[in-house]
Design a protein around this motif. Structure first.
Motif, PDB file in Angstrom:
ATOM      1  N   ASN A  36       0.854  -1.100   0.052  1.00 20.70           N
ATOM      2  CA  ASN A  36       0.064  -0.063  -0.127  1.00 20.70           C
ATOM      3  C   ASN A  36       0.797   1.361  -0.011  1.00 20.70           C
ATOM      4  OD1 ASN A  36      -2.763  -1.118   0.200  1.00 20.70           O
ATOM      5  ND2 ASN A  36      -1.933  -2.038   2.178  1.00 20.70           N
ATOM      6  N   SER A  37       2.102   1.160  -0.343  1.00 18.53           N
ATOM      7  CA  SER A  37       3.068   2.272  -0.313  1.00 18.53           C
ATOM      8  C   SER A  37       2.485   3.390  -1.380  1.00 18.53           C
ATOM      9  CB  SER A  37       4.368   1.906  -0.718  1.00 18.53           C
ATOM     10  OG  SER A  37       5.423   2.797  -0.738  1.00 18.53           O
ATOM     11  N   ARG A  38       2.819   4.535  -1.008  1.00 19.57           N
ATOM     12  CA  ARG A  38       2.611   5.843  -1.972  1.00 19.57           C
ATOM     13  C   ARG A  38       3.557   5.967  -3.098  1.00 19.57           C
ATOM     14  NH1 ARG A  38       1.265  10.411   2.507  1.00 19.57           N
ATOM     15  NH2 ARG A  38       2.862   9.321   3.645  1.00 19.57           N
ATOM     16  N   ASN A  39       4.854   5.204  -2.517  1.00 12.78           N
ATOM     17  CA  ASN A  39       5.666   5.073  -3.541  1.00 12.78           C
ATOM     18  C   ASN A  39       5.545   4.247  -4.791  1.00 12.78           C
ATOM     19  OD1 ASN A  39       7.960   4.320  -4.962  1.00 12.78           O
ATOM     20  ND2 ASN A  39       9.476   5.335  -3.638  1.00 12.78           N
ATOM     21  N   ALA A  40       5.419   4.577  -6.000  1.00 11.98           N
ATOM     22  CA  ALA A  40       4.832   3.832  -7.066  1.00 11.98           C
ATOM     23  C   ALA A  40       6.076   2.553  -7.393  1.00 11.98           C
ATOM     24  CB  ALA A  40       4.819   4.554  -8.526  1.00 11.98           C
ATOM     25  N   ASN A  41       7.379   2.924  -7.432  1.00 12.25           N
ATOM     26  CA  ASN A  41       8.194   1.847  -7.571  1.00 12.25           C
ATOM     27  C   ASN A  41       8.128   0.745  -6.262  1.00 12.25           C
ATOM     28  OD1 ASN A  41       9.227   2.998  -9.628  1.00 12.25           O
ATOM     29  ND2 ASN A  41      10.530   4.241  -8.757  1.00 12.25           N
ATOM     30  N   LEU A  42       7.925   1.154  -5.092  1.00 14.82           N
ATOM     31  CA  LEU A  42       7.896   0.150  -4.161  1.00 14.82           C
ATOM     32  C   LEU A  42       6.715  -0.407  -4.138  1.00 14.82           C
ATOM     33  CD1 LEU A  42       9.331   2.270  -1.104  1.00 14.82           C
ATOM     34  CD2 LEU A  42      10.287   0.447  -2.381  1.00 14.82           C
ATOM     35  N   ARG A  43       5.425   0.046  -4.573  1.00 12.75           N
ATOM     36  CA  ARG A  43       4.299  -0.695  -4.463  1.00 12.75           C
ATOM     37  C   ARG A  43       4.307  -1.562  -5.850  1.00 12.75           C
ATOM     38  NH1 ARG A  43       1.665   3.580  -5.120  1.00 12.75           N
ATOM     39  NH2 ARG A  43       1.000   3.541  -7.336  1.00 12.75           N
ATOM     40  N   MET A  44       4.645  -1.215  -6.827  1.00 13.54           N
ATOM     41  CA  MET A  44       4.707  -2.168  -7.897  1.00 13.54           C
ATOM     42  C   MET A  44       5.612  -3.339  -7.725  1.00 13.54           C
ATOM     43  SD  MET A  44       4.969   0.704 -11.172  1.00 13.54           S
ATOM     44  CE  MET A  44       5.339  -0.466 -12.533  1.00 13.54           C
ATOM     45  N   ARG A  45       6.551  -3.302  -7.037  1.00 15.26           N
ATOM     46  CA  ARG A  45       7.621  -4.293  -6.695  1.00 15.26           C
ATOM     47  C   ARG A  45       6.986  -5.123  -5.865  1.00 15.26           C
ATOM     48  NH1 ARG A  45      11.088  -4.674  -2.098  1.00 15.26           N
ATOM     49  NH2 ARG A  45      12.664  -6.221  -2.209  1.00 15.26           N
ATOM     50  N   ALA A  46       5.995  -4.591  -4.829  1.00 10.99           N
ATOM     51  CA  ALA A  46       5.329  -5.452  -3.834  1.00 10.99           C
ATOM     52  C   ALA A  46       4.278  -6.322  -4.355  1.00 10.99           C
ATOM     53  CB  ALA A  46       4.827  -4.537  -2.919  1.00 10.99           C
ATOM     54  N   GLU A  47       3.570  -5.528  -5.583  1.00  9.84           N
ATOM     55  CA  GLU A  47       2.635  -6.574  -6.189  1.00  9.84           C
ATOM     56  C   GLU A  47       3.141  -7.510  -6.949  1.00  9.84           C
ATOM     57  OE1 GLU A  47       0.689  -3.286  -8.648  1.00  9.84           O
ATOM     58  OE2 GLU A  47      -0.382  -2.606  -7.149  1.00  9.84           O
ATOM     59  N   ARG A  48       4.244  -7.503  -7.552  1.00  6.68           N
ATOM     60  CA  ARG A  48       5.018  -8.404  -8.251  1.00  6.68           C
ATOM     61  C   ARG A  48       5.166  -9.353  -7.140  1.00  6.68           C
ATOM     62  NH1 ARG A  48       7.558  -4.153 -10.916  1.00  6.68           N
ATOM     63  NH2 ARG A  48       9.482  -4.500  -9.906  1.00  6.68           N
ATOM     64  N   MET A  49       5.648  -9.007  -6.083  1.00  9.75           N
ATOM     65  CA  MET A  49       5.926 -10.146  -4.969  1.00  9.75           C
ATOM     66  C   MET A  49       4.699 -10.928  -4.549  1.00  9.75           C
ATOM     67  SD  MET A  49       8.683  -7.674  -2.897  1.00  9.75           S
ATOM     68  CE  MET A  49       8.104  -8.857  -1.417  1.00  9.75           C
ATOM     69  N   ALA A  50       3.409 -10.359  -4.644  1.00  7.65           N
ATOM     70  CA  ALA A  50       2.370 -10.924  -4.070  1.00  7.65           C
ATOM     71  C   ALA A  50       1.622 -11.692  -5.260  1.00  7.65           C
ATOM     72  CB  ALA A  50       1.361  -9.667  -3.936  1.00  7.65           C
ATOM     73  N   ILE A  51       1.860 -11.485  -6.598  1.00  7.94           N
ATOM     74  CA  ILE A  51       1.790 -12.327  -7.476  1.00  7.94           C
ATOM     75  C   ILE A  51       2.476 -13.518  -7.481  1.00  7.94           C
ATOM     76  CG2 ILE A  51       1.649 -12.545 -10.188  1.00  7.94           C
ATOM     77  CD1 ILE A  51       1.213  -9.483 -10.286  1.00  7.94           C
ATOM     78  N   ASN A  52       3.792 -13.603  -7.448  1.00  6.80           N
ATOM     79  CA  ASN A  52       4.490 -14.718  -7.310  1.00  6.80           C
ATOM     80  C   ASN A  52       4.570 -15.745  -6.047  1.00  6.80           C
ATOM     81  OD1 ASN A  52       8.002 -15.514  -6.850  1.00  6.80           O
ATOM     82  ND2 ASN A  52       6.641 -16.320  -8.823  1.00  6.80           N
ATOM     83  N   ALA A  53       4.469 -14.888  -4.893  1.00  9.24           N
ATOM     84  CA  ALA A  53       4.881 -15.799  -3.947  1.00  9.24           C
ATOM     85  C   ALA A  53       3.755 -17.031  -3.738  1.00  9.24           C
ATOM     86  CB  ALA A  53       4.586 -14.832  -2.605  1.00  9.24           C
ATOM     87  N   PRO A  54       2.330 -16.666  -3.906  1.00 11.92           N
ATOM     88  CA  PRO A  54       1.471 -17.824  -3.729  1.00 11.92           C
ATOM     89  C   PRO A  54       1.827 -18.959  -4.668  1.00 11.92           C
ATOM     90  CG  PRO A  54       0.199 -15.744  -3.719  1.00 11.92           C
ATOM     91  CD  PRO A  54       1.893 -15.525  -4.192  1.00 11.92           C
ATOM     92  N   ILE A  55       2.227 -18.645  -5.844  1.00  6.01           N
ATOM     93  CA  ILE A  55       2.895 -19.730  -6.977  1.00  6.01           C
ATOM     94  C   ILE A  55       4.118 -20.222  -6.388  1.00  6.01           C
ATOM     95  CG2 ILE A  55       3.321 -20.164  -9.520  1.00  6.01           C
ATOM     96  CD1 ILE A  55       0.361 -19.016  -8.954  1.00  6.01           C
ATOM     97  N   GLN A  56       5.118 -19.811  -6.417  1.00  3.73           N
ATOM     98  CA  GLN A  56       6.268 -20.282  -5.942  1.00  3.73           C
ATOM     99  C   GLN A  56       6.309 -20.641  -4.610  1.00  3.73           C
ATOM    100  OE1 GLN A  56      10.717 -18.410  -5.293  1.00  3.73           O
ATOM    101  NE2 GLN A  56      10.278 -18.289  -7.464  1.00  3.73           N
ATOM    102  N   GLY A  57       5.658 -20.218  -3.923  1.00  3.47           N
ATOM    103  CA  GLY A  57       5.387 -20.858  -2.360  1.00  3.47           C
ATOM    104  C   GLY A  57       4.681 -22.246  -2.539  1.00  3.47           C
ATOM    105  N   SER A  58       3.623 -22.293  -3.211  1.00  2.01           N
ATOM    106  CA  SER A  58       2.859 -23.430  -3.341  1.00  2.01           C
ATOM    107  C   SER A  58       3.726 -24.707  -3.877  1.00  2.01           C
ATOM    108  CB  SER A  58       1.720 -23.284  -4.110  1.00  2.01           C
ATOM    109  OG  SER A  58       0.659 -22.414  -3.599  1.00  2.01           O
ATOM    110  N   ALA A  59       4.571 -24.190  -4.970  1.00  2.00           N
ATOM    111  CA  ALA A  59       5.364 -25.251  -5.500  1.00  2.00           C
ATOM    112  C   ALA A  59       6.662 -25.587  -4.489  1.00  2.00           C
ATOM    113  CB  ALA A  59       6.359 -24.549  -6.833  1.00  2.00           C
ATOM    114  N   ALA A  60       7.046 -24.789  -3.624  1.00  3.35           N
ATOM    115  CA  ALA A  60       8.011 -25.089  -2.580  1.00  3.35           C
ATOM    116  C   ALA A  60       7.150 -26.040  -1.639  1.00  3.35           C
ATOM    117  CB  ALA A  60       8.506 -23.826  -1.978  1.00  3.35           C
ATOM    118  N   ASP A  61       5.899 -25.655  -1.300  1.00  2.00           N
ATOM    119  CA  ASP A  61       5.152 -26.569  -0.483  1.00  2.00           C
ATOM    120  C   ASP A  61       5.055 -28.285  -1.154  1.00  2.00           C
ATOM    121  OD1 ASP A  61       4.825 -24.422   1.159  1.00  2.00           O
ATOM    122  OD2 ASP A  61       2.811 -24.159   0.628  1.00  2.00           O
ATOM    123  N   ILE A  62       4.874 -28.097  -2.272  1.00  2.00           N
ATOM    124  CA  ILE A  62       4.653 -29.358  -2.889  1.00  2.00           C
ATOM    125  C   ILE A  62       5.728 -30.211  -2.961  1.00  2.00           C
ATOM    126  CG2 ILE A  62       4.024 -30.406  -5.130  1.00  2.00           C
ATOM    127  CD1 ILE A  62       1.966 -28.355  -5.609  1.00  2.00           C
TER     128      ILE A  62
END
Length: 796
Positions: free
Chosen positions: A698-724
């Motif tokens: 929720n950062s007001r800094n666009a660069n930080l927010r976009m980076r965080a959004e990319r992390m949010a997209i990837n974490a459930p996918i890559q993390g689920s692969a790690a779980d499996i």
């Protein structure tokens, strides 16, 4: 030592934000009742030290005001690249702002201005001499006969001559220096391509920024061109670093109140400061649950300790409830109780981006163990509150035992083959070095950022995009970006990249590997459960997950890792597991259909994004680009990133991304929903409930927010692969032990498991393990596992 001068009393101006940031990154993370207190300790200690200095007459504390200030009106990107203040620091800053008024010192926080502006104003209006406590280089411009910088750690006063020693310029030249070179910490642009060395040279010659521009005709080459093009940025930057004078400032100033200070010092266990008060200490009723303090057994710095809240001692074989680093304890033959709680792993699950509680550099055992003991107090409650108890006991804990056995088993390596490969690589690297120097017309070291930057940006005149402390970057990502921007230099840039690739193979993956070979002829890598925020394992000493798997040397290098006599190496690799997880989580009909019908997902995507009429038209190059799109979506890849990776134009790359979402519309909905949920809850989750807390979403800094959004997209996918893959490790380990099979798990390479198996058992083993791994979880699409066998890793 600072001089004791009673004739010239000093007022100390404390740059509050500078002191708290420095303390935060340099002191152990102390806590009291679950609240971080390390920064509070340091700040109060600085005040005490200054109070006891005979030269000091008065102390004034200044903090930045919240929100935007006048410089944002001049330049909207001011401080845009600065990371958000860490949550633990925000907590401590707020507590300090509660406590400090009761110390009796004046406190200034002026809306619309920064602490620097307040300090500037006070330094010009106070009658006393002034010491400024700060590490901010901007404030060094204020140093004169009356004003100095004070380093409380060294007890050193920095005057004009010491400013010159530090920067090579006197204080009055610092604004001009920053106008030329910029300041990355505040996102002040400066002039593109002008670094500290050039800025100093210009100011030595022409003294001021104005004079540089007045004598621009005397400049030469690229420097002249950069200065001419950068006039506007230079004067904007100069304006940004100039300090405001503030009329009619108001401060907070209360009488010292030791009763109030006592309350806070007791509340946050600031015992050192409590003992210095003149009032009798008494207990304060605290609203937290007292717990019986457990004892922990911990592996630290090669030794085994036991500790409680009051003391620590070397291991005496008594049973404990809590542990630190169970994997290392197992390898030291320490018996742990059934269902033990590992503070390292539990703390990692609660904040995976910090990687679990770890010792600071050179931290002694007592200080470190006291931090670990403090963590035990509410660790179970926190796991329960975050629904992480099952994940710990049913996944992470069994994996600890498996990894300990894998590290003890190791993998056999043929030293002679590695040495032969190194000789071949060495000759190839030397040939490419000569080729690069011939192209450059000079001896050019491709591994030297300084030499490469001078050649690329000064001699060839390329425009750099990413700046670091020493100037424009020449890292791998930058060189790949330059390949797109300057195709006329493709041969040179590609050759440099090739040189670095082979040189890394030579230095890291050949002779270096032999340093890790033990007496049994095997390499015993260390697997880290806390090394990534997504739950993936990492590997160190050496990093076996980075041994190249593609390219002309990959098979040769991997071929040096062998099965012992009478055994085979057997590998099992999940096919396209992350894309299958995406299909399951998004429930996109086209993705589900493709995987359930065993279609080639990359060819299917290629058919759509290239607007082809039949699969026969999908050639290898088209499929390669479609594959990059498929995987790029998982990582939030932009059109620019895709164009860089696939060497198509940015417009084409954007068209491919648009085509992808047209084919798989529910993927886009899934991505949008993940971002929305993460913004609402502060974390995203895997299929097993693993959480990643995304601070800047929720950062007001666009660069930080976009980076965080990319992390949010990837974490459930890559993390689920790690779980499996972890669940697969547990299932395979159970199968081997229950059936008393002569086989050992020896490596985990992300989505791949590698075993050393008795030769006569291999075929049956492969059949059973493949079945186990494909059924370890139930998804909306089938999990597919590819199995291979061979005498060495290269054959897999």
């Amino acid at each position: 030592m600072a001089e004791d001068n009673n004739m010239n009393k000093v007022t100390v101006l404390i740059d509050g934000n500078s002191v708290i940031y420095r303390a935060f990154y340099n002191v152990p993370p102390l806590t009291a009742n679950g609240v971080p207190t390390g920064v509070i300790h340091v700040f109060l200690s600085v005040l005490e030290k200054l109070k006891n200095n005979k030269s000091v007459d008065d102390i004034i504390i200044i903090f930045d005001a919240k929100g935007k200030n006048r410089r944002h009106e001049m330049y909207s990107e001011y401080k845009a690249t600065r990371l958000a203040m860490p949550e633990d620091l925000i907590i401590q800053q707020n507590i300090l702002k509660e406590i400090l008024p009761y110390t009796g010192y004046k406190i200034y926080i002026v809306e619309g201005y920064e602490a620097d502006d307040v300090i500037n104003t006070l330094s010009k209006t106070l009658n006393n001499n002034v010491w400024i406590v700060t590490k901010d280089k901007d404030l060094h411009q204020l140093v004169n006969d009356k004003v100095q910088i004070y380093d409380y750690q060294k007890d050193e006063v920095i005057d004009r001559e010491k400013v010159y020693e530090k920067f090579g310029l006197y204080p009055e030249s610092i604004p001009d220096m920053l106008a030329l070179m910029g300041d990355s910490s505040d996102n002040i642009p400066g002039i593109a391509g002008i670094g500290p060395k050039t800025a100093k040279t210009l100011l030595d010659e022409y003294k001021t920024l104005d004079n540089i521009f007045e004598n621009i005709d005397k400049l030469k080459g690229k420097t002249k061109e950069k200065i001419e093009q950068g006039r506007q940025d230079a004067y904007l930057s100069r304006k940004l670093v100039e300090l405001f004078f503030i009329d009619n400032m108001e401060c907070t100033h209360l009488e010292r109140d030791e009763e109030k200070l006592k309350f806070y010092y007791e509340l946050y266990k600031l015992n050192k400061h409590l003992s210095a008060l003149n009032v009798e200490a008494k207990n304060v009723a605290l609203e937290y649950k007292k717990v019986e303090q457990p004892v922990i057994t911990a592996y630290y710095n090669g030794k085994i300790y036991q500790a409680d809240e009051k003391s620590y001692f070397e291991y005496n074989n008594s049973d404990t409830e809590y542990f630190y680093d169970i994997k290392s304890l197992i390898k030291e033959n320490i018996k742990v109780k059934e269902k033990p709680l590992d503070i390292l792993i539990a703390d990692y699950l609660l904040n995976p981006d910090l990687g679990g509680i770890k010792p600071l550099k050179d931290e002694d055992a007592g200080a470190f163990l006291s931090k670990v003991v403090e963590k035990t107090k509410d660790i179970k409650e926190k796991l329960e509150q975050n629904n992480l108890v099952d994940l710990y006991y049913n996944m992470e804990l069994p994996v600890i035992y498996i990894l300990a056995e894998m590290e003890q088993a190791g993998i056999l390596i043929d030293a002679k083959e590695i040495e032969n490969t190194a000789e071949v690589l060495k000759k190839d690297v030397e040939k490419i070095y000569i080729k690069i120097s011939d192209y450059a017309g000079q001896d050019l070291n491709p591994n030297s950022p300084k030499q490469m930057a001078a050649f690329l940006y000064d001699k060839l005149g390329l425009k750099g995009a990413k700046k670091n402390k020493s100037g424009y970057s020449t890292d791998e990502e930058t060189l790949k970006d330059l390949l797109i921007t300057y195709p006329e230099h493709e041969e040179f840039l590609s050759t440099v990249l090739k040189y670095r690739e082979l040189n890394k193979l030579l230095s890291t993956y050949t002779l270096n590997l032999l340093d890790f070979v033990k007496d049994d002829g095997r390499i015993h890598t260390e697997f880290k459960q806390t090394g990534t925020a997504t739950g993936r394992l990492s590997s160190i000493n050496p990093n076996m997950q980075n041994i190249p798997q593609k390219g002309e040397y990959a098979e040769i290098l991997r071929g040096a890792f062998k099965a012992k006599a009478g055994y085979k190496l057997v590998s099992f690799d999940y096919s396209q597991i992350e894309l299958r997880i995406l299909a399951h989580m998004s429930q996109d009909e086209n993705l589900l259909k493709a995987f359930n019908n065993n279609e080639d997902i990359h060819s299917l995507t290629a058919l759509k994004i290239f607007h082809l009429s039949s699969m026969e038209q999908v050639n290898p190059e088209i499929r390669r680009i479609a594959k990059a799109v498929n995987f790029g979506i998982l990582y939030g890849l932009s059109a620019f990133g895709l164009s860089r990776d696939t060497k198509v134009t940015r417009k084409e790359a954007q068209n491919f991304i648009d085509g992808y979402f047209a084919l798989y519309p529910k993927v886009k909905e899934f991505i949008e929903s993940i971002i929305k949920q993460t913004k609402e809850h502060g974390f995203c989750s895997t299929i097993s409930g693993r959480k990643r807390f995304i601070q800047d979403i929720n950062s007001r800094n666009a660069n930080l927010r976009m980076r965080a959004e990319r992390m949010a997209i990837n974490a459930p996918i890559q993390g689920s692969a790690a779980d499996i893959i972890k669940l697969a490790m547990i299932a395979c380990d159970k199968y081997i032990k229950e059936n008393n099979i002569n086989a050992k798990s020896i490596l985990q390479i992300h989505d791949e498991l590698i075993f050393e198996v008795e030769e006569s058992l291999v075929d049956t083993f492969m059949e059973e393990i493949k079945k186990l791994m494909e059924n370890v979880v139930e998804l909306s699409v089938p999990l597919v596992v590819n199995g291979e066998k061979g005498d060495n890793w290269g054959q897999l």
